[in-house]
Structures are given as C-alpha cells and as structure tokens.
Design an enzyme around this catalytic site. Structure first.
Site, mmCIF file in Angstrom:
data_model
loop_
_atom_site.group_PDB
_atom_site.id
_atom_site.type_symbol
_atom_site.label_atom_id
_atom_site.label_comp_id
_atom_site.label_asym_id
_atom_site.label_seq_id
_atom_site.Cartn_x
_atom_site.Cartn_y
_atom_site.Cartn_z
ATOM 1 N N VAL A 1 29.180 42.284 27.584
ATOM 2 C CA VAL A 1 30.609 42.438 27.332
ATOM 3 C C VAL A 1 31.182 43.177 28.536
ATOM 4 O O VAL A 1 30.554 44.099 29.057
ATOM 5 C CB VAL A 1 30.856 43.247 26.046
ATOM 6 C CG1 VAL A 1 32.353 43.479 25.826
ATOM 7 C CG2 VAL A 1 30.235 42.545 24.839
ATOM 8 N N CYS A 2 32.351 42.735 28.997
ATOM 9 C CA CYS A 2 33.094 43.466 30.030
ATOM 10 C C CYS A 2 32.238 43.570 31.300
ATOM 11 O O CYS A 2 31.570 42.606 31.683
ATOM 12 C CB CYS A 2 33.501 44.822 29.438
ATOM 13 S SG CYS A 2 34.762 45.757 30.316
ATOM 14 N N SER A 3 32.230 44.725 31.944
ATOM 15 C CA SER A 3 31.472 44.861 33.190
ATOM 16 C C SER A 3 29.966 44.894 32.959
ATOM 17 O O SER A 3 29.199 44.995 33.932
ATOM 18 C CB SER A 3 31.916 46.103 33.962
ATOM 19 O OG SER A 3 31.804 47.262 33.160
#
Lengths: 222, 222
Positions: B100-102
C-alpha cells in the site's frame, strides 16, 4: 488544538486510525491517544496492540475527543468508570465531541446523547435508541451542535474529512484528502444494509453479535 | 491462511490498519504484525505506536504479505537489511505479495517489481518507475500475477476488499464490506491528483516531500 483519541481494550483500530490519519494533518494540532494510563492496549482482534500515549489525567481539556467502537470491547468501555467520568468531565469544554461506530453507545452511556440525533454501526442503531439518542440509521455522519457521530468503522474517515472542512475550510479538507489519496473505489457495493439481501444482513448481524460476546484474547507475543 | 503485515518505524498506520480490518474477517485466517522482533513500533506521527506481534524468524511462510508505506519511514525500511531479506525469502512461497502507498518502493527495493506493472502513492510514481517497475499512476489497485499494489494510504482498503473477492468470492467480500460499513461518502472530491488544481498539487507535494525528510520523533510517553 488538541485532539484526543480514546483507546480501550477490545476497540476496533480502524475506527480511530482512519480519522487520525486525516485529523493529524491539520495545522497547529496535537494528536494523542488517551486511556487511564499510558501503555499497551490490545484491540478486538487480540493480535493488534496500540499504545495509549497519554493518561486521562494528563488530558483535562482536549479540543476534539473521538471515541471509537469495538466489536467486543464496547460494553467494557461503557462500564469503565474512569473512561465515562473523563468523557463527562471534558465534554463541556470540547469544541467537538465525536464517535465512530459503537463509540456512540459510549457517548450515550456518559449521558451525552439524550434527545440528540446520532448514528452508529447499523447493528447498534436499536440499542442507541434505547439509550435515549435519536438514531439516524440512514446517515453516515450526523452532526448535532458540537456532537458528531459516524456510522460503522470506515465512516470515521468521512467524519474526519467533514470536520476538517468545518474547522479549517474546504481547501484544508481537500489537501488532507489528497494526502491520503482518499478517492474510494470499492470493487463491491455492499457497505450498507440497504444494499444487501435480508439473508446476508441476518448472517452478518449474527456474526457480529456472536463476536461481541467473545472476550478479547491477546495473541500477540508482545 | 496466514496474513503478515510488515511494521516498521515511521510507517503510516492506516496503510496497514485499513486492510487488516477487512482481511481479518476471512475464514480460517490468522493475522500477524511482523518485524525483526516483537515489540513497539512508533509510526510516522511519533505519537502512535503499534505492536509487532511476531518476528520475521517466527514467520517463514506467510500466505499473504502486506507492506505499508510511511511518510518518513519508507527510506529506512528500504535500507533495513532484515526486512528486505525477509521479503526476498518469503515472496517465492506467498500466495499474494502486496503493498500500500510507498510500500511499493520497499517491494521494488527487494527486487520484486522489475518490469512489473505497479502503483503507489501519487507522489512516489516517478521513483517507482526509476526502480524498474512500470508505474500505473491512474490505477488505484494493480494486480500483476500474485503481486498486488495499491495507491496512497486509503487505497489499501480497496485492495483488501478486492483480495477477499479473489480468495473467497463475491459473497465473502460483500459480507466483509458490510461489517465495516464501507459505503464511502467523502464530503469532498479531491482524493486524486486529477481532481485538484496544479497549485494544490504542488503545495501538497511540497508538504509530503518535506515530511519525508523529517525524522520520526517519538512523542508518546509510553
């Protein structure tokens, strides 16, 4: 602006963590997680622990209070004298007193929702009514003066976004939304009782009521 | 089915907690939070601590791995040899490896995204491309074989819901969605770069890049 998230054993983590990720981006704000004493709090899954960063005593005048729900922890919190007394003590001077999910029942137990329109998780709407609030089962966020309540679990994210807009205006709310890329695209559409069959509703209701009876058993080795 | 959420200092809590609240409702599943050793992990806000429930060594063959991002913790995680080695060791036998995300940058650092279509937080898309992945900046969830990546922070909730549908079918996914009342109604519509002005995009980009430079300073008294 001090924002206090109440934490307690058996709480549902997302009820607090969703709003926290938005509210903490507000300028000049200080976020804290409060309980009777700082320390580890085991959530309803038994495997996830969160830390209370500050005690109730250290937090006598928060500007915003948020009370999360808990699949098997709500009743314990409703009967936690320290938690309820603290809510009663701080509510008169808050700017906003808020809840997510079954957290509304905890506000009701503190006597803060008598005659007040409010919402909660769909499975708790009747209980909320029996405690003196005026349930709004079709609303995801209900604001009545400075009391703002959200529907189940994920609704806290919408509550927090709304709150930022009220406090700091549209631009700040939009920036916070962009930061967490809150552009929801759920691949299914079954997030509200009105969107599922009566059979599914009964099945999930049964599961949730059974979950509520189970004690939180800590399975984290920490 | 064992589901391992990686946790590390400076991570963004919602990246993991959103998916966790959905995935833990799957039948016959065991959720755990993994790090080099069990214990407290201070997230990117400095005030929220989560607990790692199990060590990497105790978790040699998870079925699902989820790697969260972190506003100021991603680079540290990318350079954490124990974390990267563990990802490389477990990935060959996972059913699903997700981020998820970075968190996608951490998968990329482990060499898992070379030539793989993937997404990440909008602010990280260029870096993701420079690390050998094929960025999909307009996709909220990207699945490429058993690797599934989500866009920024809140996108993990959509990823988890999608994953439940893949693993257990539509009915189970819908039940999980109803349990957490995931019927999003954001009061603003600024959750993707395509929905805001270039000025706002530049301003939020600047804030996020500045945040990424700040060390995590623990402010929890616990």
């Amino acid at each position: 602006m001090q924002i206090a998230f109440v934490v307690y054993p058996g709480m549902t983590a997302l009820d607090a963590i969703g709003p926290y990720e938005l509210l903490r981006s507000m300028p000049d704000s200080e976020v804290r997680f409060v309980a009777a004493a700082p320390g580890k709090v085991v959530t309803d899954s038994g495997v996830l622990a969160l830390g209370a960063s500050h005690s109730f005593d250290e937090t006598p005048s928060p500007d915003i209070v948020l009370v999360p729900g808990g699949s098997n922890g709500t009743v314990g919190a409703m009967n936690d004298a320290a938690l309820i007394s603290w809510l009663q003590a701080v509510h008169p001077t808050t700017t906003w007193t808020t809840s997510v999910c079954s957290g509304a029942l905890i506000l009701a137990m503190a006597g803060l929702l008598k005659g007040v329109p409010a919402t909660t998780h769909w499975v708790c709407q009747e209980v909320l009514g029996s405690m003196g609030a005026i349930p709004q089962p079709d609303k995801r966020i209900v604001h009545a003066g400075k009391i703002v309540t959200a529907a189940g679990v994920s609704a806290g994210i919408d509550l927090a976004l709304w709150l930022i807009g009220e406090i700091h205006g549209v631009k700040q709310a939009e920036q916070a939304q962009l930061e967490i890329e809150y552009d929801p695209q759920p691949p299914y559409d079954a997030g509200h009782p009105s969107k599922v069959t009566p059979e599914m509703l009964a099945e999930v209701r049964g599961k949730l009521l059974a979950d509520a009876q189970k004690p939180t058993v800590a399975t984290t080795s920490w």
